[in-house]
Design an enzyme around this catalytic site. Structure first.
Site, PDB file in Angstrom:
ATOM      1  N   ASP A  14       5.609   3.704  -0.447  1.00 25.60           N
ATOM      2  CA  ASP A  14       6.787   3.969  -1.271  1.00 25.60           C
ATOM      3  C   ASP A  14       6.451   4.046  -2.757  1.00 25.60           C
ATOM      4  O   ASP A  14       5.390   3.611  -3.188  1.00 25.60           O
ATOM      5  CB  ASP A  14       7.807   2.838  -1.071  1.00 25.60           C
ATOM      6  N   TYR A  74      -1.710  -5.284   4.791  1.00 29.51           N
ATOM      7  CA  TYR A  74      -1.002  -5.206   3.517  1.00 29.51           C
ATOM      8  C   TYR A  74      -1.064  -6.562   2.834  1.00 29.51           C
ATOM      9  O   TYR A  74      -1.044  -7.601   3.507  1.00 29.51           O
ATOM     10  CB  TYR A  74       0.480  -4.871   3.734  1.00 29.51           C
TER      11      TYR A  74
END
Lengths: 253, 253
Positions: free
Chosen positions: B52, B110
């Site tokens: 994003d 992540y």
């Protein structure tokens, strides 16, 4: 009227240096605008010294004189909410009305960072000179020792500077390497224009065996800038801290 | 025609995400333009997944199919000289023509970073969610253990997502704290839209004692997104690494 000391950290990458300019975004201008937005007062932010375009700071020391009902202990937080992310007021405290961040500075420490990995890094790379070659750290340490002390540093000053007294004292230059980053920590009682960046550029040339510790002695003796290495680029430089007499720094009005 | 794998690191702060958009600066668009500038070829950069706006990466894995005389071993350096500092090609290597960075990904890691110091930091702060409150790390660890495993993660998926199969496996969530930064390292076989950021927002609420480990079980059981914490902001998130079968990853054409 209160004199408030502000300790400011900034990522200088996208700023045209500390000192205010009419048509450019600067640290001073941005902080003064934030103070105006917070208090409605136009103040002069006076720093311990200028930093060039692209140079960073972790502990730039500044003052403002201001008459505002906002308590000093709320000042940093209130200002930070009005500042871009690249500029952070780390501390705000009241100081005596004769405290001056430039004239009263006893010493300053700058750090110069050189990233020597083969490939650049988008996170650390903004705060380093990316120089993907191996450096002889021991040779750099040896050369750094020759720079330490009280000397006429004209040979480490950008040409064109109009400063008359070019004698300064470098208390220490620490050279160390960790995770592909070479750190040069330079502490002195004051610095000439571009002095740390010329020290860095010269030590890098020593680390590449283009110059030797002997060159440093010759530079200092002949006061000749042209014997040294290039001026290393601004992105590697960070003003770490400015030191004052404890009494001046912490005393409340 | 060669298939080249590119491992890309980027500071996503000023980018509108990975995926190309017509009127916005994106990672994909910027890298494709650099490849065009280098080779004169228009290629599609295919990544392991989208990130994003504002999200960073240290090891995004991508491929391009290209016919160029430039040897693969020179590709990274040549591209980096045409890329802005925020995007760095860490490695380039030839891979088999059927290697696919998304479909063949075995797992991804992540990292979510939370800066809990009282005052923000202009250097680390760009890569952290600035959240100046103390967090109960032990409670967060306990809650993280309830998220690990194979579950229907619909409750950790942004509402409006049209994905049908919401079952994923989270192999591990490691929570640790150092120098005022809380790190959440989340490793899984795949992630739903905003999944890591919802995990982070929920664990933060646990760390603040607004939610408990019990809440996690309820969320998973009821598949109810509204029981969890908010979606933590993008700047704290970094795609660390994408894992493939070694044979796929390293085999040369």
């Amino acid at each position: 009227m209160r004199r408030i000391q502000l300790i400011i950290a900034y990522d200088g990458t996208d700023y045209h240096g500390f000192a205010k300019q009419e048509h450019a975004i600067t640290i001073q201008g941005t902080v003064e605008n934030a103070i105006y937005s917070l208090t409605g007062k136009k103040v002069d932010l006076v720093g311990s010294g200028r930093t060039d375009a692209g140079v960073h700071a972790k502990g730039q020391c500044c003052i403002i004189d201001i008459d505002t009902p906002i308590p000093t202990e709320r000042f940093a937080k209130a200002l930070n909410s009005r500042l871009p992310k690249e500029i952070v007021i780390k501390e705000a405290r009241d100081v005596k009305s004769d405290f001056h961040p430039r004239f009263m500075a006893k010493k300053k420490t700058y750090r110069y960072q050189i990233l020597t990995s083969k490939v650049n890094d988008p996170f650390i790379g903004k705060y380093c000179y990316f120089y993907p070659y191996s450096l002889d750290i021991e040779a750099m340490k040896e050369a750094a020792r020759r720079i330490e002390g009280t000397h006429d540093f004209k040979c480490f000053c950008a040409s064109g500077s109009t400063v008359k007294d070019t004698v300064r004292t470098v208390y220490s230059i620490e050279v160390h390497e960790q995770d592909d980053i070479v750190y040069l920590d330079v502490c002195g009682n004051g610095f000439l224009y571009n002095m740390v960046r010329i020290i860095a550029g010269t030590l890098i040339d020593v680390g590449r065996h283009r110059l030797t510790a002997q060159t440093i002695e010759e530079m200092l003796e002949k006061r000749d800038r042209t014997l040294g290495g290039p001026t290393a680029p601004p992105e590697g430089l960070t003003l770490l801290e400015v030191y004052y007499d404890a009494a001046l720094r912490y005393e409340q009005t």
